[in-house]
Design an enzyme around this catalytic site. Structure first.
Site, PDB file in Angstrom:
ATOM      1  N   ASP A 167       0.825  -1.201   0.000  1.00 16.75           N
ATOM      2  CA  ASP A 167       0.000   0.000   0.000  1.00 16.75           C
ATOM      3  C   ASP A 167       0.860   1.252   0.000  1.00 16.75           C
ATOM      4  O   ASP A 167       1.917   1.280   0.637  1.00 16.75           O
ATOM      5  CB  ASP A 167      -0.901  -0.015   1.244  1.00 16.75           C
ATOM      6  CG  ASP A 167      -2.002   1.029   1.182  1.00 16.75           C
ATOM      7  OD1 ASP A 167      -2.294   1.530   0.073  1.00 16.75           O
ATOM      8  OD2 ASP A 167      -2.569   1.352   2.233  1.00 16.75           O
ATOM      9  N   ARG A 178      -0.015   7.581  -2.855  1.00 17.85           N
ATOM     10  CA  ARG A 178       0.427   8.670  -1.976  1.00 17.85           C
ATOM     11  C   ARG A 178       1.892   9.009  -2.211  1.00 17.85           C
ATOM     12  O   ARG A 178       2.294  10.177  -2.128  1.00 17.85           O
ATOM     13  CB  ARG A 178       0.191   8.268  -0.513  1.00 17.85           C
ATOM     14  CG  ARG A 178      -1.240   8.465  -0.050  1.00 17.85           C
ATOM     15  CD  ARG A 178      -1.460   7.863   1.315  1.00 17.85           C
ATOM     16  NE  ARG A 178      -1.511   6.411   1.252  1.00 17.85           N
ATOM     17  CZ  ARG A 178      -1.270   5.604   2.276  1.00 17.85           C
ATOM     18  NH1 ARG A 178      -0.925   6.130   3.448  1.00 17.85           N
ATOM     19  NH2 ARG A 178      -1.353   4.311   2.144  1.00 17.85           N
ATOM     20  N   HIS A 185       3.021   3.591  -9.027  1.00 22.19           N
ATOM     21  CA  HIS A 185       2.916   2.156  -9.302  1.00 22.19           C
ATOM     22  C   HIS A 185       4.201   1.620  -9.943  1.00 22.19           C
ATOM     23  O   HIS A 185       4.618   0.494  -9.664  1.00 22.19           O
ATOM     24  CB  HIS A 185       1.719   1.888 -10.213  1.00 22.19           C
ATOM     25  CG  HIS A 185       0.402   2.196  -9.576  1.00 22.19           C
ATOM     26  ND1 HIS A 185       0.065   1.748  -8.317  1.00 22.19           N
ATOM     27  CD2 HIS A 185      -0.659   2.923 -10.021  1.00 22.19           C
ATOM     28  CE1 HIS A 185      -1.156   2.168  -8.010  1.00 22.19           C
ATOM     29  NE2 HIS A 185      -1.598   2.885  -9.016  1.00 22.19           N
ATOM     30  N   ASN A 233     -10.117  -3.223  -6.945  1.00 18.50           N
ATOM     31  CA  ASN A 233      -9.309  -2.283  -7.737  1.00 18.50           C
ATOM     32  C   ASN A 233      -9.859  -2.053  -9.137  1.00 18.50           C
ATOM     33  O   ASN A 233      -9.506  -1.059  -9.788  1.00 18.50           O
ATOM     34  CB  ASN A 233      -7.859  -2.782  -7.849  1.00 18.50           C
ATOM     35  CG  ASN A 233      -7.044  -2.569  -6.588  1.00 18.50           C
ATOM     36  OD1 ASN A 233      -6.021  -3.213  -6.383  1.00 18.50           O
ATOM     37  ND2 ASN A 233      -7.486  -1.662  -5.721  1.00 18.50           N
ATOM     38  N   ARG A 273      -5.263  -2.524   8.651  1.00 21.34           N
ATOM     39  CA  ARG A 273      -6.364  -3.429   8.341  1.00 21.34           C
ATOM     40  C   ARG A 273      -5.913  -4.383   7.243  1.00 21.34           C
ATOM     41  O   ARG A 273      -4.918  -4.144   6.558  1.00 21.34           O
ATOM     42  CB  ARG A 273      -7.600  -2.649   7.904  1.00 21.34           C
ATOM     43  CG  ARG A 273      -7.394  -1.743   6.703  1.00 21.34           C
ATOM     44  CD  ARG A 273      -8.712  -1.095   6.290  1.00 21.34           C
ATOM     45  NE  ARG A 273      -8.562  -0.271   5.110  1.00 21.34           N
ATOM     46  CZ  ARG A 273      -8.411   1.054   5.117  1.00 21.34           C
ATOM     47  NH1 ARG A 273      -8.374   1.704   6.261  1.00 21.34           N
ATOM     48  NH2 ARG A 273      -8.289   1.728   3.991  1.00 21.34           N
TER      49      ARG A 273
END
Length: 287
Positions: free
Chosen positions: A18, A22, A35, A66, A192
């Site tokens: 993840d 950002r 990416h 996604n 999570r």
């Protein structure tokens, strides 16, 4: 500097990668650039796991959810996936890595399947390490599909409903074909699981880091494994010094408590540091 002992390595590591978006936004770049940087991190971490002696690595590469992202971002992700598979094919086969894919693979575009499927087949007999790519994957969907399969067999009279138990359900989950995960790492600061390996994660150790995936290094991986070993052994991990005695090995990179070296081998009685591992890797870009 984090040091990792050869014994008590996690046999199966899962990673929720993840933070690509950002990472790009912080640099004023498009998400696609994040990416691409994340793809380089994949190469780096797969190589490190292989050299440590981790037997199985599952990467959450593309979730079922996604597909709802903007079309141009999805296209970029699929293009990077194809590029990764093509560029790493030789290294995967040369290093005895078995590549598997879990998830609804039928949803992947043909230009990805035409390189993914042959590599899965060509590497199917490899035994040194398994690299599982979770593609179009969702754990809830996986569990539902397995339950539906069992229900259909029960309705058809091929299965006694009373025989259905946790073990039978687990046997129908592709994500558990390499065994339950021992350690799940999530980068990017969230805490999570996001629909990743939910059934198999029942007894997994969880490691969360603020580090964004493109910045995740071998030393970050070492830190997560060292913390896993400490929690599992009751011994505090040390900086610039090996951890103390641990309980018996759970597979992976050998036993006897000797420090792990490249390829899971022992290295002169001294643990590997991430910087040394990177140097050992040299300039090779493959896994």
């Amino acid at each position: 500097m984090n040091l990792v002992e050869a014994r008590n390595l996690p046999r199966h590591v899962g990673i929720i990668m993840d933070g690509n978006g950002r990472w790009a936004e912080l640099r004023g770049e498009p998400r696609e650039a994040g990416h691409k940087a994340g793809s380089a991190a994949v190469r780096r971490i797969v190589r490190a796991c292989r050299r440590l002696g981790v037997e199985a690595l599952t990467l959450y590469a593309f979730s079922e959810q996604n597909w709802a992202r903007p079309r141009n971002e999805v296209d970029a992700l699929m293009g990077l996936l194809r590029e990764f598979l093509m560029s790493e094919r030789g290294e995967i086969l040369e290093n005895d890595i078995r590549l598997v894919a879990i998830g609804d693979i039928s949803r992947l575009p043909e230009f990805v399947r035409e390189v993914l499927d042959p590599l899965r087949k060509a590497s199917s007999a490899n035994m040194r390490m398994t690299l599982a790519l979770a593609l179009s994957y969702g754990a809830r969907e996986e569990i539902a599909a397995a339950a539906r399969e069992l229900a259909m067999e029960a309705v058809a009279g091929r299965l006694d409903p009373e025989a259905i138990d946790g073990a039978l359900l687990a046997a129908r989950l592709p994500s558990l074909s390499v065994g339950e995960p021992d350690l799940i790492i999530r980068t990017g600061g969230e805490q999570r699981l996001s629909n990743f390996l939910l059934y198999g994660a029942a007894y997994a150790e969880l490691s969360f880091t603020e580090r964004l995936w493109p910045d995740f290094t071998e030393d970050d991986l070492f830190a997560a494994i060292a913390a896993y070993q400490q929690r599992d052994s009751g011994v505090e991990p040390q900086r610039d010094g090996a951890a103390g005695p641990a309980r018996g090995s759970q597979g992976g990179g050998g036993g006897g408590g000797e420090p792990v070296g490249a390829h899971g081998a022992r290295d002169g009685g001294r643990p590997w540091r991430a910087r040394e591992l990177a140097s050992h890797n040299g300039s090779r870009t493959g896994v």
